[in-house]
Design a protein around this motif. Structure first.
Motif, mmCIF file in Angstrom:
data_model
loop_
_atom_site.group_PDB
_atom_site.id
_atom_site.type_symbol
_atom_site.label_atom_id
_atom_site.label_comp_id
_atom_site.label_asym_id
_atom_site.label_seq_id
_atom_site.Cartn_x
_atom_site.Cartn_y
_atom_site.Cartn_z
ATOM 1 N N GLU A 46 26.783 41.909 34.130
ATOM 2 C CA GLU A 46 27.174 41.004 35.213
ATOM 3 C C GLU A 46 26.024 40.073 35.585
ATOM 4 O O GLU A 46 26.239 38.892 35.864
ATOM 5 N N LEU A 47 24.811 40.606 35.615
ATOM 6 C CA LEU A 47 23.653 39.809 36.010
ATOM 7 C C LEU A 47 23.267 38.787 34.943
ATOM 8 O O LEU A 47 22.534 37.841 35.234
ATOM 9 N N LEU A 48 23.755 38.976 33.732
ATOM 10 C CA LEU A 48 23.448 38.045 32.638
ATOM 11 C C LEU A 48 24.557 37.017 32.405
ATOM 12 O O LEU A 48 24.382 36.113 31.583
ATOM 13 N N GLU A 56 33.508 35.836 41.436
ATOM 14 C CA GLU A 56 34.169 36.384 42.622
ATOM 15 C C GLU A 56 34.426 37.870 42.407
ATOM 16 O O GLU A 56 34.819 38.295 41.316
ATOM 17 N N TYR A 57 34.206 38.637 43.437
ATOM 18 C CA TYR A 57 34.399 40.090 43.397
ATOM 19 C C TYR A 57 35.306 40.459 44.556
ATOM 20 O O TYR A 57 34.840 40.682 45.668
ATOM 21 N N ARG A 63 36.729 45.039 41.366
ATOM 22 C CA ARG A 63 35.355 44.899 40.888
ATOM 23 C C ARG A 63 34.391 44.998 42.056
ATOM 24 O O ARG A 63 34.540 44.313 43.057
ATOM 25 N N THR A 64 33.392 45.836 41.901
ATOM 26 C CA THR A 64 32.342 45.947 42.905
ATOM 27 C C THR A 64 31.422 44.745 42.782
ATOM 28 O O THR A 64 31.076 44.335 41.674
ATOM 29 N N ASN A 65 31.022 44.206 43.912
ATOM 30 C CA ASN A 65 30.099 43.077 43.917
ATOM 31 C C ASN A 65 28.684 43.619 43.683
ATOM 32 O O ASN A 65 28.102 44.247 44.573
#
Length: 142
Positions: A46-48, A56-57, A63-65
């Protein structure tokens, strides 16, 4: 009080992770962030993502933010480091003996989320006493 925008928070985490992956020098806060990111491999991709700053989460998507979750870890780490509210460190240590330090942080995170939500819902200030009470209840339950 420091009040970063959503984009600033997301940029901080994505850049910290990228710097770590590129073996670049990290600031102390970036090091703390990377320590938490490493404990959450489910967030690495997710961070990449190229669109990480705009992703959007929603609850509906299930989906966990990751940015909210990691931000809460950092906030709790800071609270523990200065023992504020007073007694949070002892409650965390008690929880950590039962469930481990990371899970103890997640337990505290649940309490933090509850108190923040309640303050927002009622339009009242954050209640440190209720927050600590919720944590202490978790720390003393069987």
């Amino acid at each position: 009080m420091f009040n970063p925008s959503r984009e600033q928070v997301r940029t901080f985490f994505t850049e910290s992770w990228q710097k770590h992956l590129n073996n670049q020098v990290l600031t102390p806060l970036e090091t703390m962030a990377v320590d938490w990111i490493q404990q959450h491999p489910e967030y690495h991709d997710e961070l990449l993502r190229k669109d990480a700053l705009n992703a959007e989460y929603t609850v509906e998507s299930g989906r966990t933010n990751p940015f909210l979750h990691l931000s809460m870890h950092l906030a709790i780490s800071e609270q523990l480091s200065i023992d504020h509210p007073p007694g949070i460190r002892a409650a965390h240590n008690s929880l950590a003996q039962k469930v481990g330090a990371h899970e103890a942080a997640h337990e505290i995170m649940e309490c933090l989320g509850e108190v923040v939500w309640e303050a927002q819902r009622l339009g009242k200030p954050f209640d440190n006493d209720t927050y600590l009470e919720l944590i202490q209840r978790r720390a003393t339950r069987n």
